[in-house]
Design an enzyme around this catalytic site. Structure first.
Site, PDB file in Angstrom:
ATOM      1  N   THR A 108     -48.020  -3.102 -68.573  1.00 32.52           N
ATOM      2  CA  THR A 108     -47.689  -1.678 -68.520  1.00 32.52           C
ATOM      3  C   THR A 108     -46.222  -1.425 -68.223  1.00 32.52           C
ATOM      4  O   THR A 108     -45.571  -2.218 -67.531  1.00 32.52           O
ATOM      5  CB  THR A 108     -48.534  -1.009 -67.407  1.00 32.52           C
ATOM      6  OG1 THR A 108     -48.006   0.294 -67.139  1.00 32.52           O
ATOM      7  CG2 THR A 108     -48.483  -1.780 -66.097  1.00 32.52           C
ATOM      8  N   TYR A 141     -50.901  -0.136 -58.864  1.00 28.38           N
ATOM      9  CA  TYR A 141     -51.307  -0.470 -60.238  1.00 28.38           C
ATOM     10  C   TYR A 141     -50.228  -1.337 -60.902  1.00 28.38           C
ATOM     11  O   TYR A 141     -50.498  -2.444 -61.385  1.00 28.38           O
ATOM     12  CB  TYR A 141     -51.557   0.810 -61.040  1.00 28.38           C
ATOM     13  CG  TYR A 141     -51.671   0.568 -62.512  1.00 28.38           C
ATOM     14  CD1 TYR A 141     -52.661  -0.272 -63.018  1.00 28.38           C
ATOM     15  CD2 TYR A 141     -50.777   1.156 -63.411  1.00 28.38           C
ATOM     16  CE1 TYR A 141     -52.750  -0.519 -64.380  1.00 28.38           C
ATOM     17  CE2 TYR A 141     -50.865   0.918 -64.762  1.00 28.38           C
ATOM     18  CZ  TYR A 141     -51.847   0.079 -65.245  1.00 28.38           C
ATOM     19  OH  TYR A 141     -51.925  -0.166 -66.595  1.00 28.38           O
TER      20      TYR A 141
END
Ligand code: UDP
Length: 348
Positions: free
Chosen positions: A121, A145
């Site tokens: 990501t 995350y």
């Protein structure tokens, strides 16, 4: 060749299943269905794709599955992926995305599988220092995350050196849109992403929130780089072929094994307001908005440089914002029809 797709019952994973089959691979989906949906794979389009229900940290089941199907490569999408949730429940994020991931990749290596594609990501970069963001931009994630994904990238790099893992880590910017043939689409519960929420507001007549109107951008709202999910999964096929053939040089330092690192984005930024205006054109009417405060942790601008994958693997996104919105809108309308049918069924 059999490829195992973890998270194959989820949004991006289900599109990857379609792309892999079109490219001639056999696919087995491995998913614990905590975020994915078994019925995403129930249509004729997925006929012949086995679904094994389990956690990636379940060494026994993973081992049995790869042996049963003769799996030779893995695309690993299964993960928890909501920033706000990761801030509230970091342990679950590290346990799922990192600790279970460790068990998973070690089990694969023990079974002789060393070809691995990892779904990473843009959150690994944190607050950008330059726009567009290249792969060698410093990594300084600002939430658990992003930290869990970056930590797993380190695991992969270490295993490339120590155990001969050949991997590609693909850092996604904002993935959106749906399969142009309507076979798969975005489905999260709860939904937190801008484009599906804008389209739901368009059909319900309720307002969509704009999180922050005082950012240092031309219209005050956040700018993001949106990439069509079909283009994104096409990049995975190119990366898989590159791993299998070794056609491009490793991005790891010399002597550190074989690892590839690519950003996946369109290199174009759109503000939240621009997305809403473009969505209004696609749906044919205005969409109500509500100006809300900033969402914690949102950088003002995130735009990828995806030059590396364009040059090395010849990747070229085919779909722009209009197609992203049009395919997402077609999917949203299909979803509404199915929901309506189901509630009529219950009402009977
Ligand atoms: N956003 C918004 N309203 C919403 C959801 C998102 O204004 O209801 C904004 C969000 O603040 C961000 C952009 O839209 O600037 C994209 O958010 P999304 O959650 O889709 O993806 P992210 O950038 O967090 O990965």
């Amino acid at each position: 060749m059999w490829v195992m797709v973890t998270g194959g019952a989820g949004y991006i994973g289900s599109h990857a299943v379609l792309a892999l089959r079109e490219a001639g691979f056999d696919v087995v989906v491995y998913d614990n269905l905590s975020r994915g949906f078994a019925d995403a794979l129930a249509s004729e389009d997925f006929r012949g794709v086995p679904l094994v229900r389990g956690d990636v940290g379940d060494r026994q089941l993973v081992g049995e599955t790869v042996r049963r199907f003769g799996v030779q490569a893995v695309m690993h999408f299964a993960a928890l992926a909501q920033v706000a949730e990761s801030v509230a429940e970091p342990v679950g994020y590290f346990r799922n995305n990192l600790v279970q991931g460790l068990d998973f990749v070690e089990t694969l290596l023990d079974a002789g599988i060393n070809t691995f594609i990892f779904s990473s990501t843009a959150a690994v970069y944190g607050e950008p220092q330059t726009i567009p963001i290249p792969e060698d931009h410093p990594t300084c994630p600002t939430n658990p995350y992003g930290m869990s994904k970056l930590s797993f990238e380190y695991v992969l790099a270490s295993l490339a050196r120590a155990r001969g893992l050949r991997y590609a880590t693909l850092r996604y910017f904002n993935v959106a849109g749906a399969d142009p043939q309507g076979r798969a689409g975005e489905r999260h519960d709860p939904e937190t992403h801008l484009i599906p929420l804008v389209l739901r507001a368009a059909s319900s007549g309720k307002a969509v929130d704009i999180f922050g109107t005082d950012y240092p951008t031309p219209d005050g709202t956040c700018i993001r780089d949106y990439i069509h999910v079909t283009d994104l999964v096409a990049a995975h096929i190119l990366a898989l072929r590159a791993l299998l053939t070794g056609a491009v040089a490793s991005h790891l330092p010399s002597g550190a094994g074989y690892g590839l690192k690519y950003n996946l984005g369109s290199q174009k930024g759109y503000s939240v307001r621009e997305i809403i205006t473009a969505a209004e054109k696609v749906v044919g009417h205005s969409i109500k908005v509500r100006e809300a405060g900033r969402r914690p942790g949102d950088p003002a601008v995130l735009v990828a440089s995806s030059e590396r994958i364009r040059q090395e693997l010849g990747w070229q996104p085919r779909f722009g914002l209009d197609e992203i919105l049009a395919t997402a809108w077609a999917w949203e309308q299909k979803r509404q029809t199915v929901n309506k049918g189901q509630s009529e069924e219950h009402g009977r």
